[in-house]
Design a protein around this motif. Structure first.
Motif, PDB file in Angstrom:
ATOM      1  N   ARG A  62       9.153   8.215   4.018  1.00 44.11           N
ATOM      2  CA  ARG A  62       9.047   6.781   4.579  1.00 44.11           C
ATOM      3  C   ARG A  62       7.764   6.471   4.419  1.00 44.11           C
ATOM      4  NH1 ARG A  62      10.047   7.875  10.731  1.00 44.11           N
ATOM      5  NH2 ARG A  62       9.125  10.013  10.020  1.00 44.11           N
ATOM      6  N   TYR A  63       6.775   7.233   4.354  1.00 45.25           N
ATOM      7  CA  TYR A  63       5.354   6.896   4.187  1.00 45.25           C
ATOM      8  C   TYR A  63       4.701   7.109   2.901  1.00 45.25           C
ATOM      9  CZ  TYR A  63       5.885   6.671   9.096  1.00 45.25           C
ATOM     10  OH  TYR A  63       6.296   6.227  10.508  1.00 45.25           O
ATOM     11  N   ASP A  64       5.653   7.274   1.850  1.00 44.16           N
ATOM     12  CA  ASP A  64       4.835   7.472   0.504  1.00 44.16           C
ATOM     13  C   ASP A  64       3.837   6.532   0.102  1.00 44.16           C
ATOM     14  OD1 ASP A  64       4.551   8.448  -2.007  1.00 44.16           O
ATOM     15  OD2 ASP A  64       6.682   8.028  -2.771  1.00 44.16           O
ATOM     16  N   THR A  65       3.979   5.346   0.092  1.00 40.61           N
ATOM     17  CA  THR A  65       3.130   4.246  -0.431  1.00 40.61           C
ATOM     18  C   THR A  65       1.861   4.007   0.576  1.00 40.61           C
ATOM     19  OG1 THR A  65       5.112   3.268  -1.195  1.00 40.61           O
ATOM     20  CG2 THR A  65       3.141   1.825  -0.950  1.00 40.61           C
ATOM     21  N   GLN A  66       2.588   3.804   1.927  1.00 33.45           N
ATOM     22  CA  GLN A  66       1.617   3.828   3.206  1.00 33.45           C
ATOM     23  C   GLN A  66       0.290   4.904   2.956  1.00 33.45           C
ATOM     24  OE1 GLN A  66       3.251   3.281   6.947  1.00 33.45           O
ATOM     25  NE2 GLN A  66       1.270   4.034   7.863  1.00 33.45           N
ATOM     26  N   ALA A  67       0.761   6.201   2.994  1.00 28.07           N
ATOM     27  CA  ALA A  67      -0.293   7.103   3.083  1.00 28.07           C
ATOM     28  C   ALA A  67      -1.020   7.090   1.733  1.00 28.07           C
ATOM     29  CB  ALA A  67       0.604   8.519   2.892  1.00 28.07           C
ATOM     30  N   ALA A  68      -0.798   6.659   0.715  1.00 32.67           N
ATOM     31  CA  ALA A  68      -1.718   6.695  -0.530  1.00 32.67           C
ATOM     32  C   ALA A  68      -2.609   5.419  -0.227  1.00 32.67           C
ATOM     33  CB  ALA A  68      -0.787   6.578  -1.870  1.00 32.67           C
ATOM     34  N   GLU A  69      -1.830   4.427   0.063  1.00 32.83           N
ATOM     35  CA  GLU A  69      -2.799   3.352   0.339  1.00 32.83           C
ATOM     36  C   GLU A  69      -3.738   3.708   1.516  1.00 32.83           C
ATOM     37  OE1 GLU A  69       0.565  -0.330  -0.732  1.00 32.83           O
ATOM     38  OE2 GLU A  69      -0.222   0.148   1.311  1.00 32.83           O
ATOM     39  N   GLN A  70      -3.350   4.055   2.461  1.00 31.18           N
ATOM     40  CA  GLN A  70      -4.374   4.170   3.605  1.00 31.18           C
ATOM     41  C   GLN A  70      -5.418   5.072   3.240  1.00 31.18           C
ATOM     42  OE1 GLN A  70      -1.492   4.717   6.879  1.00 31.18           O
ATOM     43  NE2 GLN A  70      -2.014   2.339   7.566  1.00 31.18           N
ATOM     44  N   VAL A  71      -5.172   6.128   2.666  1.00 33.50           N
ATOM     45  CA  VAL A  71      -6.228   6.934   2.291  1.00 33.50           C
ATOM     46  C   VAL A  71      -7.272   6.585   1.265  1.00 33.50           C
ATOM     47  CG1 VAL A  71      -6.556   9.247   1.307  1.00 33.50           C
ATOM     48  CG2 VAL A  71      -4.758   9.147   3.069  1.00 33.50           C
ATOM     49  N   GLN A  72      -6.773   5.938   0.473  1.00 30.00           N
ATOM     50  CA  GLN A  72      -7.472   5.110  -0.526  1.00 30.00           C
ATOM     51  C   GLN A  72      -8.459   4.096   0.149  1.00 30.00           C
ATOM     52  OE1 GLN A  72      -5.913   2.375  -3.257  1.00 30.00           O
ATOM     53  NE2 GLN A  72      -7.746   2.654  -4.608  1.00 30.00           N
ATOM     54  N   VAL A  73      -7.799   3.121   0.992  1.00 32.02           N
ATOM     55  CA  VAL A  73      -8.614   2.125   1.681  1.00 32.02           C
ATOM     56  C   VAL A  73      -9.885   3.105   2.630  1.00 32.02           C
ATOM     57  CG1 VAL A  73      -8.677   0.228   3.519  1.00 32.02           C
ATOM     58  CG2 VAL A  73      -6.883   0.466   1.777  1.00 32.02           C
ATOM     59  N   ALA A  74      -9.593   3.980   3.127  1.00 32.83           N
ATOM     60  CA  ALA A  74     -10.238   4.962   4.208  1.00 32.83           C
ATOM     61  C   ALA A  74     -11.657   5.315   3.291  1.00 32.83           C
ATOM     62  CB  ALA A  74      -9.603   5.812   5.082  1.00 32.83           C
ATOM     63  N   GLY A  75     -11.303   5.528   2.018  1.00 33.30           N
ATOM     64  CA  GLY A  75     -12.527   6.049   0.840  1.00 33.30           C
ATOM     65  C   GLY A  75     -12.278   7.727   1.216  1.00 33.30           C
ATOM     66  N   VAL A  76     -11.182   8.384   1.810  1.00 35.99           N
ATOM     67  CA  VAL A  76     -11.070   9.543   1.798  1.00 35.99           C
ATOM     68  C   VAL A  76     -10.316  10.303   0.723  1.00 35.99           C
ATOM     69  CG1 VAL A  76      -9.841  11.379   3.333  1.00 35.99           C
ATOM     70  CG2 VAL A  76     -11.091   9.319   4.379  1.00 35.99           C
TER      71      VAL A  76
END
Ligand code: ZN
Ligand code: ZN
Length: 367
Positions: A62-76
């Motif tokens: 369910r979180y495939d796209t979301q996880a990648a996006e959020q981690v990237q936005v956070a700079g982690v």
């Protein structure tokens, strides 16, 4: 809403230091709040394996796209593995093959989960219970976090200004709570911070009453405890008001005692102060007024990604307040026949005192 950036990438390196101090060469983060703090990921399921030289976020499809996006936005920087439960465990077990001491978050790992992991991880990997490694790190907020909390508090302040006059129309507790919640959402919050407390008269004598269909009558004490949620950060405030003058002399005295106690508590907040001394400052005044037994809860708590987090401010607290942390000061008196009084501000602790996040005036009477 424009929000200052948070230093999310700086958090994992600090955590690794504390892991080392606790003798863990890896930590499995299973608290979703801690997971969010460390990576920016806000999904409802997932875990983070923090290794000495990298990290691995495990979640489901369910979180495939979301996880990648959020981690990237956070700079982690984190590797991401998406799969069902057994698949995640398979990847996790492979990733800890060279780990000798794997920390688990003892307060966020069920007994069943610990047993499953003990069966699955290699026999050379020892499971180590840890407590509060990430929570301790979360106590002191960065500028971005304080910005979110200040804006959440400002939304709650403004919501009260907007709906307060409605009390003159004799709404029920439930109707008024709904108005307050709508105003909070309309003013830009993602949600309310927790279930809004609107407790009039005898209901107010229960510190955590739920709103009922009871009408709010003139002369009754009315406890309003509420907050706004903004980008994961909570605000928390309580005001006690009364439509017209309080119906009894005792009610006025209760308000005076709690006002004085709250001011004394706020005056005791500063970096380096013992949390229990802030509690003592409030409690002494309420005890002198004769209502020590009616102040049935601690004086306050930390606020942040959780509505209640470290440090706790109570008679048994052991914490020392740190500059840059956010705490509440919220003494109360609850008398069965008269109702309740609680006044709560959220404060940023500074080196020489504190700064108010909650700015609402504390006037009692609405007319
Ligand atoms: Zn509150
Ligand atoms: Zn509170």
């Amino acid at each position: 809403m424009n929000l200052l950036p948070m230093d999310v990438p700086g958090r994992l390196p600090r955590l690794r230091q504390s892991m080392e101090e606790h003798g863990c060469d890896a930590l499995l983060v299973t608290s979703l709040t801690n997971l969010r703090y460390l990576t920016g990921f806000t999904g409802s399921a997932g875990m983070l394996l923090v290794l000495a030289d990298g990290s691995l976020l495990l979640t489901d499809g369910r979180y495939d796209t979301q996880a990648a996006e959020q981690v990237q936005v956070a700079g982690v920087e984190a590797a991401i593995e998406v799969g069902n439960g057994p698949r995640q465990d398979e990847v996790l077990v492979a990733a800890v093959s060279a780990v000798s001491r794997l920390g688990l978050e003892a307060c966020h790992t069920s007994w069943a989960r610990q047993r499953t992991l003990a069966d699955k991880v290699p026999s050379a990997t020892e499971l180590v219970p840890t407590e509060g490694l990430v929570e301790t790190q979360r106590i002191v907020k960065d500028e971005g976090e304080l910005d979110r909390m200040a804006k959440a508090a400002a939304i709650a302040d403004q919501a009260l200004v907007e709906v307060r006059p409605r009390l003159l129309d004799r709404p029920t507790e439930r109707e008024f709570a709904l108005e307050l919640d709508s105003a909070i959402r309309r003013l830009g919050a993602d949600d309310v911070s927790f279930d809004t407390i609107v407790a009039a008269g005898s209901n107010g004598a229960k510190p955590h009453a739920r709103p009922t269909d009871r009408r709010i009558e003139p002369g009754e004490l009315l406890v309003l405890d509420f907050g706004a949620l903004l980008d994961g950060y909570h605000s928390d405030m309580t005001r006690t008001v009364c439509v017209g003058p309080p119906g009894t002399r005792t009610r006025s005295r209760m308000v005076e005692a709690v006002m004085a106690a709250q001011a004394a508590g706020v005056a005791a907040v500063r970096g380096g102060a013992a949390a229990r001394d802030v509690d003592a400052a409030c409690r002494e005044i309420i005890t002198q007024a004769g209502w020590g037994d009616a102040f049935v809860h601690g004086t306050g708590h930390g606020v942040g990604l959780d509505i209640h987090e470290q440090p706790m401010l109570s008679a048994v607290a052991t914490a020392t307040l740190a500059a840059g942390s956010v705490v509440t000061v919220e003494p109360g008196v609850y008398l069965r026949g008269e109702g309740g009084v609680r006044i709560e501000d959220s404060l940023v602790v500074t080196d020489d005192g504190c700064r108010h996040l909650t700015k609402s005036p504390k006037d009692l009477v609405i007319d």
